[in-house]
Every structure is written in structure tokens, then in C-alpha cells.
Motif scaffolding. Structure first.
Motif, PDB file in Angstrom:
ATOM      1  N   GLU A  62       7.325  -7.335  -2.088  1.00 57.68           N
ATOM      2  CA  GLU A  62       6.422  -6.269  -2.145  1.00 57.68           C
ATOM      3  C   GLU A  62       6.729  -5.624  -3.732  1.00 57.68           C
ATOM      4  O   GLU A  62       7.972  -5.545  -4.199  1.00 57.68           O
ATOM      5  CB  GLU A  62       7.138  -4.908  -1.380  1.00 57.68           C
ATOM      6  CG  GLU A  62       5.988  -3.729  -1.325  1.00 57.68           C
ATOM      7  CD  GLU A  62       6.427  -2.567  -0.459  1.00 57.68           C
ATOM      8  OE1 GLU A  62       6.979  -2.905   0.672  1.00 57.68           O
ATOM      9  OE2 GLU A  62       6.109  -1.439  -0.786  1.00 57.68           O
ATOM     10  N   MET A  63       5.691  -5.556  -4.643  1.00 60.08           N
ATOM     11  CA  MET A  63       5.787  -5.296  -6.036  1.00 60.08           C
ATOM     12  C   MET A  63       4.561  -4.219  -6.360  1.00 60.08           C
ATOM     13  O   MET A  63       3.746  -4.089  -5.611  1.00 60.08           O
ATOM     14  CB  MET A  63       5.739  -6.390  -6.702  1.00 60.08           C
ATOM     15  CG  MET A  63       6.811  -7.579  -6.668  1.00 60.08           C
ATOM     16  SD  MET A  63       6.834  -8.648  -7.858  1.00 60.08           S
ATOM     17  CE  MET A  63       5.344  -9.640  -7.793  1.00 60.08           C
ATOM     18  N   ALA A  96       1.170   2.498  -6.173  1.00 60.80           N
ATOM     19  CA  ALA A  96       0.657   1.559  -5.168  1.00 60.80           C
ATOM     20  C   ALA A  96       1.507   0.407  -5.138  1.00 60.80           C
ATOM     21  O   ALA A  96       1.589  -0.107  -6.294  1.00 60.80           O
ATOM     22  CB  ALA A  96      -1.002   1.213  -5.360  1.00 60.80           C
ATOM     23  N   THR A  97       1.647  -0.242  -4.011  1.00 61.92           N
ATOM     24  CA  THR A  97       2.304  -1.504  -4.001  1.00 61.92           C
ATOM     25  C   THR A  97       1.705  -2.593  -3.001  1.00 61.92           C
ATOM     26  O   THR A  97       0.625  -2.143  -2.494  1.00 61.92           O
ATOM     27  CB  THR A  97       3.924  -1.584  -3.332  1.00 61.92           C
ATOM     28  OG1 THR A  97       3.800  -1.011  -1.929  1.00 61.92           O
ATOM     29  CG2 THR A  97       4.589  -0.681  -4.178  1.00 61.92           C
ATOM     30  N   THR A 101      -7.841  -4.843  -1.545  1.00 62.69           N
ATOM     31  CA  THR A 101      -7.060  -4.326  -0.750  1.00 62.69           C
ATOM     32  C   THR A 101      -7.785  -3.492   0.249  1.00 62.69           C
ATOM     33  O   THR A 101      -8.965  -3.069  -0.028  1.00 62.69           O
ATOM     34  CB  THR A 101      -6.117  -3.239  -1.543  1.00 62.69           C
ATOM     35  OG1 THR A 101      -6.848  -2.139  -2.292  1.00 62.69           O
ATOM     36  CG2 THR A 101      -5.098  -3.903  -2.639  1.00 62.69           C
ATOM     37  N   GLU A 102      -7.377  -3.030   1.429  1.00 64.45           N
ATOM     38  CA  GLU A 102      -7.860  -2.236   2.496  1.00 64.45           C
ATOM     39  C   GLU A 102      -8.307  -0.971   1.616  1.00 64.45           C
ATOM     40  O   GLU A 102      -9.540  -0.308   1.907  1.00 64.45           O
ATOM     41  CB  GLU A 102      -7.142  -2.155   3.619  1.00 64.45           C
ATOM     42  CG  GLU A 102      -7.049  -3.434   4.494  1.00 64.45           C
ATOM     43  CD  GLU A 102      -8.246  -3.781   5.276  1.00 64.45           C
ATOM     44  OE1 GLU A 102      -9.291  -2.925   5.211  1.00 64.45           O
ATOM     45  OE2 GLU A 102      -8.291  -4.926   5.461  1.00 64.45           O
ATOM     46  N   GLY A 138       0.650   4.060  -1.899  1.00 66.85           N
ATOM     47  CA  GLY A 138       1.319   3.389  -0.994  1.00 66.85           C
ATOM     48  C   GLY A 138       0.966   1.906  -0.873  1.00 66.85           C
ATOM     49  O   GLY A 138       0.407   1.235  -1.952  1.00 66.85           O
ATOM     50  N   LEU A 139       1.644   1.313   0.199  1.00 66.25           N
ATOM     51  CA  LEU A 139       1.473  -0.313   0.316  1.00 66.25           C
ATOM     52  C   LEU A 139       0.268  -0.582   0.601  1.00 66.25           C
ATOM     53  O   LEU A 139      -0.237  -0.194   1.704  1.00 66.25           O
ATOM     54  CB  LEU A 139       2.551  -0.802   1.485  1.00 66.25           C
ATOM     55  CG  LEU A 139       2.516  -2.076   1.674  1.00 66.25           C
ATOM     56  CD1 LEU A 139       2.652  -3.003   0.536  1.00 66.25           C
ATOM     57  CD2 LEU A 139       3.514  -2.478   3.023  1.00 66.25           C
ATOM     58  N   GLN A 140      -0.378  -1.272  -0.021  1.00 66.84           N
ATOM     59  CA  GLN A 140      -1.815  -1.801   0.153  1.00 66.84           C
ATOM     60  C   GLN A 140      -2.019  -2.933   0.642  1.00 66.84           C
ATOM     61  O   GLN A 140      -1.254  -3.906   0.320  1.00 66.84           O
ATOM     62  CB  GLN A 140      -2.584  -1.827  -1.172  1.00 66.84           C
ATOM     63  CG  GLN A 140      -2.777  -0.561  -1.997  1.00 66.84           C
ATOM     64  CD  GLN A 140      -3.388   0.715  -0.966  1.00 66.84           C
ATOM     65  OE1 GLN A 140      -4.587   0.507  -0.564  1.00 66.84           O
ATOM     66  NE2 GLN A 140      -2.763   1.771  -1.085  1.00 66.84           N
ATOM     67  N   SER A 141      -2.604  -3.096   1.982  1.00 68.18           N
ATOM     68  CA  SER A 141      -2.581  -4.456   2.694  1.00 68.18           C
ATOM     69  C   SER A 141      -3.854  -5.143   2.180  1.00 68.18           C
ATOM     70  O   SER A 141      -5.000  -4.682   1.672  1.00 68.18           O
ATOM     71  CB  SER A 141      -2.815  -4.198   4.137  1.00 68.18           C
ATOM     72  OG  SER A 141      -3.991  -3.256   4.562  1.00 68.18           O
ATOM     73  N   PHE A 142      -3.814  -6.480   2.325  1.00 68.26           N
ATOM     74  CA  PHE A 142      -4.894  -7.381   2.020  1.00 68.26           C
ATOM     75  C   PHE A 142      -6.468  -7.348   2.924  1.00 68.26           C
ATOM     76  O   PHE A 142      -6.183  -7.092   4.081  1.00 68.26           O
ATOM     77  CB  PHE A 142      -4.472  -8.908   2.219  1.00 68.26           C
ATOM     78  CG  PHE A 142      -5.553  -9.876   2.124  1.00 68.26           C
ATOM     79  CD1 PHE A 142      -6.090 -10.098   0.737  1.00 68.26           C
ATOM     80  CD2 PHE A 142      -5.947 -10.827   2.901  1.00 68.26           C
ATOM     81  CE1 PHE A 142      -7.115 -11.102   0.584  1.00 68.26           C
ATOM     82  CE2 PHE A 142      -6.644 -11.884   2.626  1.00 68.26           C
ATOM     83  CZ  PHE A 142      -7.435 -11.916   1.507  1.00 68.26           C
TER      84      PHE A 142
END
Ligand SMILES: [Cu+2]
Length: 358
Positions: A75-76, A82-83, A202-203, A210-214
Motif C-alpha cells: 500500500e502506497m 489517498a493510498t 479506482t472505485e 483513504g485506501l482506494q480499491s481497483f
């Protein structure tokens, strides 16, 4: 969001494993001896994270070059606040820069870190052979695979993961550049940089924290949320800006990982004296903007004649100002007013008919 990401990971794992079992070379690992590299000097390749480039090759004879590259999922930061769960070659996006010489025999060791969730492999466009090495390097988490190739053609080549679903592995950051120097080497310059564009899906919307999902859907539709250089918005601005002094000769190894977009690479306020278009052996001179295809490259060279902040962009310009593809080359030094004066005045002028009429 987490659940979806988990779903996507499971999908990748399932299809990755399916692809592994479908590939005959995977089922029966052999250990064919590499050609007569024994008498060659053995060198361990220096690998660098962007924007750094390994030092130029000075030797005049081929060598056996050992490349030891590890694939790491981590995670970066993708933008401020946003990561993203990147999949990397060597822990960076783009992956480690690899530099070899035409005629070298390259012993390629590919590790997949124990913490990885899915298998990965590598397709190097510099390789002549099945899948560019992909078939030989299907690598489970915790495993190391190896193959050997001879660098036959000089040029600047993209490498990427080719594990199914390929688009997703590339979209997660699994690409980088390998330079095969010509036998006579490259012309010396004062500064070399490694800049590679990529589009991310990203979604969440651009700028969401925050953590962004694919987002597979956005990726298939080719609607990126981020288009960036070197894996994140701001990777080449502020304290991370590239720096040079006026009078220095600059070479940028430009790559485009895609997975989807073609880049119109341009530096605002500069003209490329030379562009080795598509990363090949021929150059064009006096170029403003060069196309860098997805899965392709270019080598651009120019002299930084005057000081200033020169802006690296994808001239498909909404990407630059709304999706992140903006970097700075900060050139310091003496002004040269013969080449560029800066603003000479700002004053009111008499009213009259507009040019071209009303
Ligand atoms: Cu992969």
C-alpha cells in the motif's frame, strides 16, 4: 469497498492459478543450461527506483549480468490523502530500472515476496523468446524463478507482469523499463532521469481520501481516475521535482505502462533536441511532443539552456490538470536574456477596432 477488493484479489488469484495450470511450461519446470556464459565476467545489475537511473555502462565487452528483482505488493500513496494497493517490481512504481548492454547474457532471477497474495511473472520487451520471459517466470508467493536471455537488440524497453488478468496486474503498477545500451554506449549527458506514465482506476473519485480499491469496470471502459508519472500524483513536484543546472544536457528515459492510454509527452518551455522515438535506435531532432504508446518508450534529450520550472505533461491536457500527469524539472542558474527575457512589460494600450473586425 474492502469486500470488493477482496473479491478482485480472489478473482486474480483464481484466474492466475488457472493460467498457471494452463501453461505447459509451468507444470514441468526444467533447468536448461544457459549458453556459454561461463567465460563472461559476472556483474550484478544495479537497480534503481524512479526517477533515478543506474550509471552508464563503460565496459567494451559483453558480460553475464545477474538481475535480482523482487515483486512486492504494498500500500502506497497515490495522491494526497489517498493510498492504493500497488503491485510492484522492486517496491516502486514504475519498477526498478534495469541497464544492460547489447550482447550481454542476462541471468534473470525473479522473486515474489512471501507476503504477496497472487502469483506474478515478467514479460520483458527486450527479450527474444516465448512471452518475453513470462512463461519461464510464473512465480508463486515465496518463490523465485530464473531464466537467461541474450540482449540482442539495443533500445529502451518496457517490462511488465503478464499474469492473468494481465490488464489488472499492469493497472496495479507492474511495469518498468530496461535499457539495452548499444555496444558503443550512449552519448554522455549531465543528468539522466527515469519517468514513466501510468493510468489508474479506482472505485472512488479523483481526490477521494483513504485506501482506494481497483475498479475493473473503469479499467475496461478506459476511464482512469488518475494519470500520473512515477506512480503517484506529485511524484515529481515540490521537494520531488527533478533538478538541473542551466547549461546541463538532460536525458529522460520516458516509458508508458498504460495499461490503456497513449501519452503525448511534452515538457512545457523546452524543445527536445533529440527524441529516440519509440525507444529505438534512430532519432528525430527538434521535437515538441512525442507519442509514447502503452507498453512503449522514448528517450528524449535536451539542453537546459535557461533557468525556470519546466513542466512535464501528457499534453492530452485534462489528464495533466485534473488527473495528475504533471512533473517539474527545476533548472537553476544564470538567466540568459538573449534566449528568454521573461515579461518585459504589462501596460494598458489605446482602445480601437479589434483585430479581425467586430
Ligand atoms: Cu503480476
Amino acid at each position: 469497498m474492502r469486500r470488493l477488493q477482496h473479491h478482485v484479489l480472489s478473482y486474480a488469484l483464481a484466474s492466475g492459478i488457472a493460467a498457471m495450470f494452463a501453461a505447459p511450461a509451468f507444470a514441468a519446470p526444467k533447468a536448461p543450461a544457459a549458453a556459454p556464459a561461463a567465460q563472461l565476467e559476472t556483474i550484478h545489475a544495479v537497480l534503481t527506483a524512479p526517477p533515478m537511473v543506474p550509471p552508464p555502462i563503460t565496459r567494451k565487452t559483453p558480460a553475464k549480468v545477474v538481475v535480482d528483482l523482487e515483486m512486492v505488493e504494498k500500500e502506497m500513496r497515490i495522491a494526497d490523502g489517498a493510498t492504493y494497493n500497488f503491485w510492484t517490481f522492486g517496491g516502486s512504481v514504475p519498477g526498478s530500472f534495469i541497464r544492460v548492454r547489447k550482447g550481454d547474457t542476462v541471468e534473470f532471477k525473479l522473486k515474489n515476496h512471501h507476503s504477496s497474495h497472487v502469483p506474478h511473472n515478467i514479460d520483458l520487451h527486450a527479450v527474444t523468446g516465448t512471452g518475453g520471459g513470462a512463461e519461464a517466470t510464473n512465480t508463486l508467493p515465496g518463490h523465485e524463478t530464473q531464466f537467461t536471455f541474450k540482449a540482442l537488440n539495443p533500445g529502451l524497453y518496457v517490462y511488465h507482469c503478464a499474469m492473468a488478468p494481465v490488464g489488472m496486474h499492469i493497472a496495479n503498477g507492474m511495469y518498468g523499463l530496461i535499457l539495452v545500451e548499444p555496444e558503443e554506449g550512449l552519448e554522455p549527458v549531465d543528468k539522466e532521469f527515469y519517468v514513466m506514465q501510468g493510468d489508474f482506476y479506482t472505485e472512488g473519485a479523483h481526490g477521494d481520501p483513504g485506501l482506494q480499491s481497483f475498479s475493473l469496470e473503469k479499467a475496461i471502459d478506459e476511464h482512469p481516475t488518475y494519470v500520473v508519472f512515477n506512480g503517484s500524483e506529485g511524484s515529481l513536484t515540490g521537494d520531488n521535482a527533478l533538478t538541473a543546472k542551466a547549461g546541463e544536457k538532460i536525458r529522460i528515459f520516458v516509458g508508458n505502462g498504460g495499461p490503456n492510454l497513449v501519452s503525448s509527452f511534452h515538457v512545457i518551455g523546452e524543445i527536445f533536441d533529440k527524441v529516440y522515438f519509440e525507444g529505438g535506435s534512430k532519432y528525430q531532432e527538434n521535437v515538441q511532443t512525442t507519442l509514447v504508446p502503452a507498453g512503449g518508450s522514448a528517450i528524449v534529450e535536451f539542453k537546459a539552456d535557461v533557468p525556470g520550472n519546466f513542466v512535464l505533461v501528457d499534453h492530452s491536457i485534462f489528464r495533466t490538470f485534473h488527473k495528475g500527469s504533471l512533473g517539474i524539472l527545476k533548472v537553476t542558474g544564470e538567466e540568459n536574456h538573449e534566449i528568454y527575457t521573461g515579461q518585459q512589460h504589462d501596460r494598458e494600450y489605446p482602445e480601437g477596432e479589434p483585430q479581425g473586425g467586430r
